[in-house]
Design an enzyme around this catalytic site. Structure first.
Site, PDB file in Angstrom:
ATOM      1  CB  ILE A  82      -5.998  -6.128  10.284  1.00 53.63           C
ATOM      2  CG1 ILE A  82      -7.251  -6.569  11.053  1.00 53.63           C
ATOM      3  CG2 ILE A  82      -6.139  -4.705   9.749  1.00 53.63           C
ATOM      4  CD1 ILE A  82      -8.531  -6.646  10.231  1.00 53.63           C
ATOM      5  CE  LYS A  83      -1.660  -7.765   1.979  1.00 52.94           C
ATOM      6  NZ  LYS A  83      -2.078  -8.197   0.647  1.00 52.94           N
TER       7      LYS A  83
END
Ligand code: E4P
Length: 214
Positions: A82-83
């Site tokens: 998850i960015k």
């Protein structure tokens, strides 16, 4: 050093993966928009090509929304990372996701202090944007070097993911400094193979071989 490819183009991913160089993929909202498909579909397709970390970025700016998106994206595949943007809300979301063993990549890192905060919040990766710092007359590589020193001082396990790479020298210098990962556009990856002396040397070998066969 791990190589990720920085693209949402499936053809580029397939081609570069076939070279045996690609350990993972990073995307961002601009790259997804360029790919012309929705993010979840794209990430699913990438996960069928590459067996390695695949960064997918949240769009929400509030922690609650980021977390809702993150849990949804994480369901696509175990390899999804998850960015999150380097903001207070991004850090709140990072802290919770880290505690729930969901891998994170903190993006838009432009200072060593930002990287330090991300590491303290348990980020899996930090993404210092080298090229964008060079664009404004600063030295992106200096940032990688500072982050490396800080992470080594405290034995942080957060990985340095050199991002916004514009040319082959960025790759070499990231490796010399000891960046854990470089996320590299297709064009730069392809350029890494080249050297004019390799071309001229091979040409001469083939010419000499052809002469010896006459
Ligand atoms: C990294 O994760 C980003 O997607 C990317 O490296 C940004 O690069 P750019 O500055 O060339 O857009």
């Amino acid at each position: 050093m791990e190589f990720f490819i920085d693209t949402g183009d499936l053809n580029e991913i397939k081609e570069a993966y076939s070279w045996g160089l690609i350990d993972g993929v990073t995307t961002n909202p601009s790259l997804v928009a360029k790919a012309g498909v929705d993010q979840k579909t794209l990430i699913k397709e990438i996960s069928q090509i590459v067996d390695g970390p695949i960064s997918a970025e949240v769009i929400s700016t509030q922690a609650e929304g980021m977390l809702a998106e993150a849990y949804d994206l994480a369901k696509i595949h175990d390899n999804v990372v998850i960015k999150l943007p380097m903001t207070k809300d991004g850090m709140i979301a990072c802290n919770e996701l880290s505690r729930n063993n969901i891998n994170t990549n903190i993006t838009l890192i432009f200072s060593a202090n930002q990287a330090l905060l991300a590491a303290k919040n348990g980020a899996t990766y930090v993404s210092p944007f080298i090229g964008r710092l060079d664009d404004i007359g600063q030295t992106g590589m200096q940032l990688i070097s500072e982050i490396k020193d800080i992470f080594d001082n405290y034995a942080f396990t957060t990985k340095i993911l050199a991002a916004s790479i514009r040319h082959v020298d960025h790759v070499k210098t990231s490796a010399l400094i000891g960046s854990d990962v470089a996320t590299i556009p297709y064009k730069v990856l392809a350029q890494l193979f080249n050297h004019p002396l390799t071309d001229s040397g091979l040409k001469k070998f083939l010419e000499d071989h052809a002469k010896s066969m006459k």
